[in-house]
Write an enzyme that holds these catalytic residues in place. Structure first.
Site, mmCIF file in Angstrom:
data_model
loop_
_atom_site.group_PDB
_atom_site.id
_atom_site.type_symbol
_atom_site.label_atom_id
_atom_site.label_comp_id
_atom_site.label_asym_id
_atom_site.label_seq_id
_atom_site.Cartn_x
_atom_site.Cartn_y
_atom_site.Cartn_z
ATOM 1 N N HIS A 123 0.972 -1.650 -0.232
ATOM 2 C CA HIS A 123 -0.302 -0.146 0.332
ATOM 3 C C HIS A 123 0.635 1.530 -0.015
ATOM 4 O O HIS A 123 2.061 1.349 0.376
ATOM 5 C CB HIS A 123 -0.846 0.291 1.353
ATOM 6 C CG HIS A 123 -1.851 1.096 1.187
ATOM 7 N ND1 HIS A 123 -1.399 2.203 1.970
ATOM 8 C CD2 HIS A 123 -3.246 1.005 1.170
ATOM 9 C CE1 HIS A 123 -3.047 3.236 1.431
ATOM 10 N NE2 HIS A 123 -3.727 2.245 1.532
ATOM 11 N N ASP A 200 3.077 -4.779 7.734
ATOM 12 C CA ASP A 200 1.820 -3.871 7.948
ATOM 13 C C ASP A 200 0.678 -5.051 7.880
ATOM 14 O O ASP A 200 0.402 -5.439 7.485
ATOM 15 C CB ASP A 200 2.208 -2.897 7.066
ATOM 16 C CG ASP A 200 0.899 -2.886 6.557
ATOM 17 O OD1 ASP A 200 -0.551 -2.813 7.381
ATOM 18 O OD2 ASP A 200 0.168 -2.211 5.220
ATOM 19 N N GLN A 203 -4.412 -5.523 7.001
ATOM 20 C CA GLN A 203 -5.521 -6.747 5.900
ATOM 21 C C GLN A 203 -5.247 -7.586 7.304
ATOM 22 O O GLN A 203 -6.044 -8.586 7.045
ATOM 23 C CB GLN A 203 -5.149 -6.587 4.726
ATOM 24 C CG GLN A 203 -5.240 -5.268 3.913
ATOM 25 C CD GLN A 203 -6.559 -4.897 3.983
ATOM 26 O OE1 GLN A 203 -7.957 -5.544 4.105
ATOM 27 N NE2 GLN A 203 -7.529 -3.232 3.143
ATOM 28 N N LYS A 226 -10.269 -0.634 10.452
ATOM 29 C CA LYS A 226 -9.749 -1.906 9.392
ATOM 30 C C LYS A 226 -10.665 -3.353 9.916
ATOM 31 O O LYS A 226 -11.279 -4.484 9.573
ATOM 32 C CB LYS A 226 -8.999 -2.166 8.575
ATOM 33 C CG LYS A 226 -8.963 -1.616 7.359
ATOM 34 C CD LYS A 226 -7.769 -1.251 7.180
ATOM 35 C CE LYS A 226 -7.554 -0.002 6.083
ATOM 36 N NZ LYS A 226 -7.748 0.116 4.721
ATOM 37 N N CYS A 364 -4.577 2.205 -3.786
ATOM 38 C CA CYS A 364 -3.069 3.178 -2.898
ATOM 39 C C CYS A 364 -2.438 1.718 -3.502
ATOM 40 O O CYS A 364 -1.141 2.001 -2.196
ATOM 41 C CB CYS A 364 -3.295 2.981 -1.413
ATOM 42 S SG CYS A 364 -4.458 4.872 -1.728
HETATM 43 N N1 PLP Z 1 -1.519 -0.259 4.459
HETATM 44 C C1 PLP Z 1 -3.000 -1.423 3.798
HETATM 45 C C2 PLP Z 1 -1.974 -2.684 4.018
HETATM 46 C C3 PLP Z 1 -3.676 -0.695 4.398
HETATM 47 O O1 PLP Z 1 -4.782 -2.215 3.226
HETATM 48 C C4 PLP Z 1 -4.430 0.140 4.078
HETATM 49 C C5 PLP Z 1 -5.410 0.802 4.041
HETATM 50 O O2 PLP Z 1 -6.074 0.505 3.021
HETATM 51 C C6 PLP Z 1 -3.065 0.995 5.303
HETATM 52 C C7 PLP Z 1 -2.124 0.569 4.923
HETATM 53 C C8 PLP Z 1 -3.799 2.368 5.352
HETATM 54 O O3 PLP Z 1 -4.406 2.198 6.372
HETATM 55 P P1 PLP Z 1 -5.003 3.868 7.184
HETATM 56 O O4 PLP Z 1 -5.507 3.852 5.470
HETATM 57 O O5 PLP Z 1 -6.195 3.044 7.569
HETATM 58 O O6 PLP Z 1 -3.963 4.504 7.464
#
Ligand code: PLP
Length: 407
Positions: A123, A200, A203, A226, A364
């Site tokens: 992401h 990270d 997900q 999430k 993203c």
């Molecule tokens: N990392 C991953 C794998 C994600 O799917 C997301 C959000 O879709 C993020 C980071 C960023 O999360 P946030 O927008 O809640 O900070």
């Protein structure tokens, strides 16, 4: 024990909503999950009865909120198997947690010529902060590629590591492809080479039981929204011995122990990284969300969501011209797809007219799209409150759109 889906759906008021006059079918869970009434109610209860700033009061309301916040910290500690509660830092979410590490770990440990490895399927939140750090320090960003089925090329990892490598930042589950990455294997390889790892878990926290000590993760980050919790609150887990060495990244109230014009002495963990008034009501909401998923059980959730994934994969695969992006052996409940001849925006907008919410675009993760030489996909992502009947609705919807568009 199975899931009582009917009863679970009763907990989520939004699932009763109509969209364009149709029953809502919500398949955008990877972007954000809905909130059960238990979470909604506790937010309302705290604003109605206890609202008061934390840590700085001697009065009843302040103490009530402070206690609830620190109880949530311990809840998060137990939820992810951390050794100490001071290793749990509250942030605004995954993105802020990663930026915190990129800034603070970067300040302390990254110098010119150092290298940071990031996978090709990250992401943007787990790519751009490292790019910014590399620019700041004149360090190098190294790509861990993935193969066409969406699996990381783990065999290449040892050859990407050298004496300059300081950190690997990788997602546990890809939001764009659904791949479940072999995080333990990555951490083991990294640690054999004295390299730290940031996981990270944006997900994975809502699908998989995670234990940071068993994983031996150095950092792990996620967002509450999430995980059926409120927006604007998230977590950074870090090993105490590393966090202790890292400088604060924001200055302000709470992150100090004493201040004079000459200098400030910083507070201890976790407060060193929590400058300013925290999102103290949503922290309570996060605690309630953890209670909610633990009550059902992450193993039960994972098994049911896998069933949905298998069912949807088999059904959608029968549609002529539909290609699924991300066909790894180990996948979470995310299906990214395109139908030949239909733009992903058209597909998303027409499904929306049928009450079906999917996400369209790059999710993203432009590097993931670039790998396949595409500009986006349609993404359907399932939660434990979804049903096979809803997947049938998605299948029927796509089939109708294909007919309408003459493909
Ligand atoms: N990392 C991953 C794998 C994600 O799917 C997301 C959000 O879709 C993020 C980071 C960023 O999360 P946030 O927008 O809640 O900070």
């Amino acid at each position: 024990m199975g899931l009582d889906i009917k009863k679970i759906r009763e907990d989520f008021p939004i699932l009763k909503e109509k969209v364009h006059g149709k029953d809502l079918v919500y398949f955008d869970n990877a972007a954000t999950t809905h909130k059960p009434k238990q979470v909604i109610d506790i937010l309302s209860e705290y604003y109605s009865k206890y609202n008061s700033n934390v840590h700085r009061g001697v009065h009843y309301l302040s103490n009530k909120c402070t206690d609830a916040n620190e109880e949530t910290r311990i809840k998060v500690q137990n939820f992810i198997g951390a050794k100490e509660s001071c290793e749990i830092i509250f942030t605004r979410g995954t993105t802020e947690s990663i930026n915190l590490v990129a800034f603070s770990f970067g300040e302390k440990f990254i110098k010119e010529g150092d290298e940071i490895i990031v996978s090709e399927m990250e992401h943007h939140s787990n790519l751009v902060p490292w790019q910014m750090l590399c620019q700041r320090k004149n360090a190098k960003l190294v790509k861990l590629p993935f193969s066409d089925n969406g699996e990381l090329e783990i065999d290449l990892l040892p050859s990407l590591i050298n004496n300059n490598t300081k950190l690997i930042a990788v997602n546990h589950i890809s939001n764009a492809l659904g791949t479940v990455n072999p995080i333990k294997e990555i951490i083991d390889i990294a640690h054999q080479n004295n390299v730290k790892v940031l996981v990270d878990a944006a997900q994975s926290i809502q699908h998989k039981k995670i234990n940071v000590q068993e994983l031996d993760a150095d950092f792990l980050v996620f967002s509450a929204h999430k995980l059926y919790g409120p927006t604007g609150i998230g977590v950074l887990y870090g090993k105490k011995e590393i966090l202790d060495q890292m400088p604060p990244w924001q200055g302000g109230g709470e992150m100090i122990s004493t201040v004079s014009f000459e200098k400030s002495i910083y507070n201890e963990l976790p407060f060193k990284f929590e400058a300013g008034t925290p999102n103290f009501i949503d922290i309570v909401g996060l605690g309630s969300a953890i209670d909610y998923v633990e009550n059902i059980g992450l193993e039960v959730i994972d098994a049911y969501e896998n069933e949905l994934l298998q069912y949807a994969t088999e059904k959608l695969s029968t549609i002529n011209g539909l290609r699924i992006y991300g066909t790894a052996k180990n996948k979470a409940s995310v299906i990214s797809f395109l139908v030949e001849g239909i733009h992903f925006y058209d597909m998303g907008m027409l499904l929306d007219q049928m009450g079906i919410a999917v996400r369209t675009g790059t999710h993203c993760s432009e590097t993931t799209m670039q790998h396949f030489d595409i500009t986006g996909t349609v993404r359907a992502s399932f939660s434990f409150y979804n049903t096979k009947e809803e997947i049938d609705a998605l299948y029927n919807g796509i089939s109708r759109i294909c007919k309408m568009m003459g493909v």
